[in-house]
Write a protein that holds these residues in place. Structure first.
Motif: not given
Length: 178
Positions: A90-92, A59, A87
């Motif tokens: 994939e979120r970013n 992140q 996660e």
């Protein structure tokens, strides 16, 4: 372009800034030259790790504007660590090309356990575990304890075994989903 960074969420502010600046510089240069970028992060060599360590680092790089095409991640020991890392990616960046598992010169049994967890994640595409494949052979060869043919044979046999372990883990993961 592959970049290895020994980094940890508990690094001091100056170290964090230095890592981000250097990674961002190389990432930008790779993009300008039309090259793919693989970012390898290794927090376990810097400090203690838990199920959130790599996800936190992933992140932080996305927050700094670094979007690797590929991630090379340590062989996690829990499903939660894999879930959290995937996660975060994939979120970013839903268009990332994927993850490869690094080996850290780990014994085959440890890698097999990690492969079993990693293979459940579709984003994980395979492994890059050079030292696990060639480390023992190289050390013996350099000491004159192994000839060329034996070194090649040992490396080929280890690579074949690891490929079979990965294929079995991936097949088992796919069968459990079906």
């Amino acid at each position: 372009v592959k970049l290895l960074v020994f980094v940890h969420p508990d690094d001091d502010a100056e170290t964090k800034e230095k890592h981000i600046t250097r990674v961002k510089r190389l990432f930008t240069a790779a993009r300008r030259n039309g090259l793919e970028f693989l970012l390898e992060i290794i927090p376990s060599k810097v400090g203690p790790v838990d199920d959130d360590t790599s996800a936190t680092l992933i992140q932080s790089f996305y927050d700094a504007g670094v979007y690797p095409d590929w991630w090379k991640l340590e062989p996690f020991k829990t499903e939660a660590a894999w879930k959290n890392a995937v996660e975060a990616i994939e979120r970013n960046d839903p268009r990332t090309r994927g993850i490869v598992v690094l080996g850290l010169d780990a014994p085959e049994a440890e890698l097999a356990a990690s492969f079993a967890l990693a293979a459940k994640q579709p984003l994980v595409k395979g492994f890059a575990v050079g030292r696990t494949i060639f480390g023992d052979a190289a050390r013996a060869w350099l000491k004159g304890q192994m000839n060329d043919a034996d070194a090649v044979a040992q490396m080929a046999e280890r690579y074949t075994r690891l490929c079979n372990i990965w294929d079995s883990a991936r097949n088992e993961a796919l069968e459990s989903v079906a």
